[in-house]
Design a protein around this motif. Structure first.
Motif, PDB file in Angstrom:
ATOM      1  N   GLU A 290      -5.971  -9.958  -9.383  1.00 13.32           N
ATOM      2  CA  GLU A 290      -5.196  -9.045  -8.551  1.00 13.32           C
ATOM      3  C   GLU A 290      -4.119  -8.367  -9.377  1.00 13.32           C
ATOM      4  OE1 GLU A 290      -4.610 -10.944  -4.303  1.00 13.32           O
ATOM      5  OE2 GLU A 290      -4.372 -12.476  -5.859  1.00 13.32           O
ATOM      6  N   ILE A 292      -0.544  -5.758  -8.936  1.00 13.78           N
ATOM      7  CA  ILE A 292       0.427  -5.033  -8.117  1.00 13.78           C
ATOM      8  C   ILE A 292       1.312  -4.215  -9.044  1.00 13.78           C
ATOM      9  CG2 ILE A 292       2.135  -6.917  -8.096  1.00 13.78           C
ATOM     10  CD1 ILE A 292       2.764  -6.033  -5.165  1.00 13.78           C
ATOM     11  N   GLU A 296       3.881   1.328  -6.634  1.00 10.18           N
ATOM     12  CA  GLU A 296       2.938   1.370  -5.511  1.00 10.18           C
ATOM     13  C   GLU A 296       3.023   0.069  -4.714  1.00 10.18           C
ATOM     14  OE1 GLU A 296      -0.905   2.052  -7.137  1.00 10.18           O
ATOM     15  OE2 GLU A 296      -0.404   3.992  -8.030  1.00 10.18           O
ATOM     16  N   LYS A 297       4.244  -0.453  -4.647  1.00 11.19           N
ATOM     17  CA  LYS A 297       4.444  -1.777  -4.060  1.00 11.19           C
ATOM     18  C   LYS A 297       3.994  -1.844  -2.610  1.00 11.19           C
ATOM     19  CE  LYS A 297       8.078  -5.314  -4.013  1.00 11.19           C
ATOM     20  NZ  LYS A 297       9.518  -5.548  -4.307  1.00 11.19           N
ATOM     21  N   LYS A 299       1.404  -0.822  -1.352  1.00 10.67           N
ATOM     22  CA  LYS A 299      -0.025  -1.122  -1.260  1.00 10.67           C
ATOM     23  C   LYS A 299      -0.319  -2.605  -1.369  1.00 10.67           C
ATOM     24  CE  LYS A 299      -1.615   3.280  -3.255  1.00 10.67           C
ATOM     25  NZ  LYS A 299      -2.418   3.879  -4.368  1.00 10.67           N
ATOM     26  N   TRP A 301      -0.857  -6.354  -3.283  1.00  8.67           N
ATOM     27  CA  TRP A 301      -1.734  -6.804  -4.358  1.00  8.67           C
ATOM     28  C   TRP A 301      -3.141  -6.246  -4.134  1.00  8.67           C
ATOM     29  CZ3 TRP A 301      -0.336  -9.823  -8.580  1.00  8.67           C
ATOM     30  CH2 TRP A 301       0.957 -10.347  -8.557  1.00  8.67           C
ATOM     31  N   GLN A 302      -3.692  -5.627  -5.169  1.00  7.95           N
ATOM     32  CA  GLN A 302      -5.011  -5.012  -5.100  1.00  7.95           C
ATOM     33  C   GLN A 302      -6.010  -5.790  -5.949  1.00  7.95           C
ATOM     34  OE1 GLN A 302      -5.559  -1.965  -3.182  1.00  7.95           O
ATOM     35  NE2 GLN A 302      -3.591  -2.756  -2.454  1.00  7.95           N
ATOM     36  N   ASP A 303      -7.216  -5.960  -5.439  1.00  8.47           N
ATOM     37  CA  ASP A 303      -8.262  -6.629  -6.195  1.00  8.47           C
ATOM     38  C   ASP A 303      -8.677  -5.772  -7.391  1.00  8.47           C
ATOM     39  OD1 ASP A 303      -8.355  -8.810  -4.478  1.00  8.47           O
ATOM     40  OD2 ASP A 303      -9.924  -7.926  -3.219  1.00  8.47           O
ATOM     41  N   VAL A 304      -8.863  -6.431  -8.522  1.00  8.82           N
ATOM     42  CA  VAL A 304      -9.356  -5.764  -9.732  1.00  8.82           C
ATOM     43  C   VAL A 304     -10.775  -6.260  -9.990  1.00  8.82           C
ATOM     44  CG1 VAL A 304      -9.020  -5.424 -12.208  1.00  8.82           C
ATOM     45  CG2 VAL A 304      -7.036  -5.640 -10.688  1.00  8.82           C
TER      46      VAL A 304
END
Length: 371
Positions: A290, A292, A296-297, A299, A301-304
């Protein structure tokens, strides 16, 4: 910031296969070979030419399963018959490395299982043996090549999370030591056999630390294993880095609060990799990566995306690094014996720190009152 080592990773860490894979001779056919080496090499298309094990029936069973033509009871027998360009893969216990290395042809390429000895002194002796024989020798510190580590390494090198200021590795699990009977009776267990992965991983990003502080302790009722819980701090004198490795293999209270992750924090963002393998080992739980970013907080934690796992895919990378170096498609070998000896120096420093028991906290006596 651009001069920091994590911004300039070795080309051998890229997820690429050797152009011309060489035949592999695996020495030892224990669980790690069955669970990781052979599945990895099959997946990558690496040719395994032969297996060596003093219990030939055990090696033959694996050879039959994987379609491997040659099986030998001794290293000398395998060397006498093996192709001249073979890469030797030693998957034995540290006390068996020296004899196996002595039996190899001078100048051979070899991948040695970690750790590089039970002590730094043994590691130095193994390095000197490899130099004397002119071996192209690396150590199988494969966590460096785990797919989620490879992707995190790429992002950090690109400056995605800015300047790295915090690296934390946390493992809190219930490790089934009965699956590793060879560790029973070892004087050094947790740091030398397990946390060595994490200390080596830290070095692969940040280089050698300037100081090491550590505590490593046993469970009060598990007398068959030496030490099972460690906290290690690595100091980098000229950087505002907090680097911690914290492991607890005695967390026998259910999966709800088990943890197994690597977390990198930087001035622009953070990356967290979950090492699913250690959750309910050997079955394992889910891996995750993940990211962050501070700008772009909202949004979260985004999956990578990444492909593969520590077992078996990291073993593709560790063997691939040796083969790519030998064929000349990468200019250096980051897992060379000479490099990983520095990891063993960090391990040794951690045990020395444990023996010294830190700095005593004491209140000066008031001379007037004597208290």
């Amino acid at each position: 910031m651009d001069d920091h080592p994590e911004r300039h990773p070795s080309a051998a860490y890229t997820v690429e296969l050797p152009r011309h894979p060489r035949p592999i001779v695996i020495i030892g056919t224990g669980g790690i070979v069955k669970d990781a080496h052979l599945p990895a090499y099959r997946k990558a298309g690496y040719p395994v030419w032969g297996l060596v094990n003093r219990t030939i029936a055990r090696a033959q069973a694996l050879a039959d399963e994987y379609g491997i033509e040659h099986v030998f009871g001794t290293v000398a027998e395998a060397v006498a018959a093996a192709p001249s360009d073979a890469v030797y893969d030693i998957a034995l216990m540290p006390e068996q490395y020296a004899d196996a290395l002595e039996a190899l042809p001078d100048g051979a390429a070899v991948l040695i299982q970690k750790p590089l000895g039970h002590t730094l002194e043994q590691g130095v002796a193994l390095r000197d043996l490899c130099r004397r024989k002119g071996l192209i020798a690396a150590v199988n510190t494969q966590l460096r090549f785990a797919p989620y580590v490879a992707e995190a390494r790429r992002l950090i090198a690109a400056g995605t999370i800015g300047e790295l200021y915090d690296l934390e590795i946390r493992v809190q699990v219930d490790t089934p030591w009965h699956l590793f009977p060879h560790v029973f009776g070892l004087e050094r267990l947790e740091i030398n056999m397990h946390s060595v992965h994490y200390l080596d991983l830290v070095r692969s990003f940040l280089g050698d630390p300037d100081g090491v502080s550590a505590v490593t302790l046993p469970h009060p009722e598990k007398h068959e294993v030496a030490n099972t819980r460690s906290t290690i701090l690595l100091r980098y004198r000229d950087r505002p880095l907090r680097v911690t490795v914290s492991t607890n293999h005695d967390h026998a209270f259910g999966p709800e609060h088990e943890e197994s992750y690597i977390k990198w924090e930087g001035t622009r963002g953070a990356i967290r990799a979950q090492m699913g393998l250690l959750l309910d080992y050997p079955t394992g739980g889910p891996d995750a990566l993940e990211l962050i970013l501070l700008d772009e907080k909202e949004k979260g934690w985004q999956d990578v995306p990444f492909e593969g796992s520590w077992f078996p895919d990291a073993f593709i990378g560790s063997m691939g690094a040796v083969q790519r170096f030998v064929e000349g498609s990468v200019p250096d070998l980051p897992t060379s014996v000479d490099d990983v000896l520095h990891t063993m120096a960090v391990v040794e420093a951690a045990y020395t720190s444990q023996e010294r028991e830190g700095v005593e906290a004491s209140v000066p006596v008031d001379e007037a009152t004597g208290r």
